[in-house]
Design an enzyme around this catalytic site. Structure first.
Site, mmCIF file in Angstrom:
data_model
loop_
_atom_site.group_PDB
_atom_site.id
_atom_site.type_symbol
_atom_site.label_atom_id
_atom_site.label_comp_id
_atom_site.label_asym_id
_atom_site.label_seq_id
_atom_site.Cartn_x
_atom_site.Cartn_y
_atom_site.Cartn_z
ATOM 1 N N ASP A 198 43.585 -93.341 10.982
ATOM 2 C CA ASP A 198 42.835 -92.112 11.219
ATOM 3 C C ASP A 198 41.979 -91.724 10.016
ATOM 4 O O ASP A 198 41.884 -90.542 9.647
ATOM 5 C CB ASP A 198 43.783 -90.957 11.624
ATOM 6 N N GLY A 221 42.896 -91.898 30.187
ATOM 7 C CA GLY A 221 41.548 -92.441 30.039
ATOM 8 C C GLY A 221 40.427 -91.444 30.270
ATOM 9 O O GLY A 221 39.314 -91.844 30.598
ATOM 10 N N SER A 222 40.690 -90.141 30.035
ATOM 11 C CA SER A 222 39.601 -89.187 30.306
ATOM 12 C C SER A 222 38.439 -89.371 29.329
ATOM 13 O O SER A 222 37.269 -89.192 29.705
ATOM 14 C CB SER A 222 40.112 -87.749 30.295
ATOM 15 N N HIS A 245 39.972 -88.886 17.419
ATOM 16 C CA HIS A 245 41.269 -88.371 16.984
ATOM 17 C C HIS A 245 41.300 -86.863 17.217
ATOM 18 O O HIS A 245 40.329 -86.172 16.878
ATOM 19 C CB HIS A 245 41.491 -88.693 15.506
ATOM 20 N N MET A 296 47.028 -96.083 21.721
ATOM 21 C CA MET A 296 48.117 -95.621 20.869
ATOM 22 C C MET A 296 48.870 -96.769 20.188
ATOM 23 O O MET A 296 50.083 -96.685 19.986
ATOM 24 C CB MET A 296 49.074 -94.739 21.685
HETATM 25 C C1 GAR Z 1 42.960 -87.683 23.452
HETATM 26 O O1 GAR Z 1 43.274 -86.353 23.152
HETATM 27 C C2 GAR Z 1 42.674 -88.445 22.181
HETATM 28 O O2 GAR Z 1 41.999 -87.680 21.222
HETATM 29 C C3 GAR Z 1 44.065 -88.770 21.713
HETATM 30 O O3 GAR Z 1 44.772 -89.109 22.881
HETATM 31 C C4 GAR Z 1 44.197 -88.426 23.996
HETATM 32 C C5 GAR Z 1 43.822 -89.455 25.028
HETATM 33 O O4 GAR Z 1 43.439 -88.835 26.217
HETATM 34 N N1 GAR Z 1 44.066 -89.841 20.778
HETATM 35 C C6 GAR Z 1 44.977 -89.995 19.831
HETATM 36 O O5 GAR Z 1 45.907 -89.241 19.669
HETATM 37 C C7 GAR Z 1 44.747 -91.210 18.955
HETATM 38 N N2 GAR Z 1 45.739 -91.273 17.931
HETATM 39 P P1 GAR Z 1 42.649 -89.657 27.329
HETATM 40 O O6 GAR Z 1 43.469 -90.928 27.602
HETATM 41 O O7 GAR Z 1 42.622 -88.746 28.509
HETATM 42 O O8 GAR Z 1 41.284 -89.977 26.778
#
Ligand code: GAR
Length: 200
Positions: free
Chosen positions: A148, A14-15, A112, A93
């Site tokens: 996407d 969740g950053s 993305h 996801m």
């Molecule tokens: C991030 O890098 C985001 O761009 C990616 O997952 C990560 C989530 O990190 N998203 C995808 O791959 C979507 N298909 P986070 O939970 O720390 O925000």
């Protein structure tokens, strides 16, 4: 000014959600968080949302045994109960059905980790390296029923280094994601779709 009530959907740490929520601490921000929802009860971002005083919900997809519409009906119930105006997907996801996406048409964003339309789907960092890219990046876009895809509202790029690994690239890209998503979302929340472009 009525601030747009915003739900942030996560599956992991969740950053990006934290970056959006921190930006919305500003009382002049046109939006405010109303809910952080995860499909995974163990998502690290849930505790981070609670620490920030944001309501959380879990709709565990494993309880729906492949019945995507039933899973989404539960998500919709939670979003409606929180009186959600806008939805930000932030590392969420799960593939969403066209019906769910239509319900939020023009009101749902995603981030993305690639320069779309390059590398939709998974393993974007490894694929950028395999393709011999000299730059990599991330994209914030409106969500449409193609995966996407959808109007691009902002992109950030970083250089690829000779010795980069997928993990190193992901780690260098993440801070750019944290700059890009809030910058795009501030505009989007007042109906401004002028694309944002960032370089490191
Ligand atoms: C991030 O890098 C985001 O761009 C990616 O997952 C990560 C989530 O990190 N998203 C995808 O791959 C979507 N298909 P986070 O939970 O720390 O925000």
């Amino acid at each position: 000014m009525t601030r747009r009530r915003t739900a942030i959907l996560i599956s992991g740490g969740g950053s990006n959600m934290v970056a959006l929520a921190r930006d919305m601490v500003d009382p002049d921000h046109p939006a405010r968080p109303c809910l952080v929802l995860s499909n995974r009860p163990d998502a690290g971002g849930l505790a981070r949302a609670e620490e920030m005083g944001i309501a959380t919900a879990v709709v565990d997809h494993r309880n729906f045994k492949g019945d995507r519409p039933a899973f989404e009906a539960e998500v919709t119930r939670a979003l409606e109960a929180a009186e959600t105006d806008l939805v930000c997907l932030a590392g969420f996801m799960r593939i969403l059905t066209a019906e769910f996406i239509d319900r939020w048409a023009g009101r749902m964003l995603n981030i993305h980790p690639s320069i779309l339309p390059l590398f939709p789907g998974l393993h974007t960092h490894a694929r950028a390296l395999e393709a011999g890219m000299a730059i990599h990046g991330c994209t914030v876009h409106e969500v449409i029923s193609d995966l996407d895809a959808g109007p691009i509202l902002g992109q950030a790029v970083i250089p690829v280094r000779q010795d980069d690994t997928p993990d190193a690239l992901a780690a260098r890209l993440l801070p750019m994601e944290h700059r890009l998503y809030p910058a795009v979302f501030r505009r989007f929340a007042i109906g401004d779709r002028t694309p944002v472009s960032l370089t490191s």
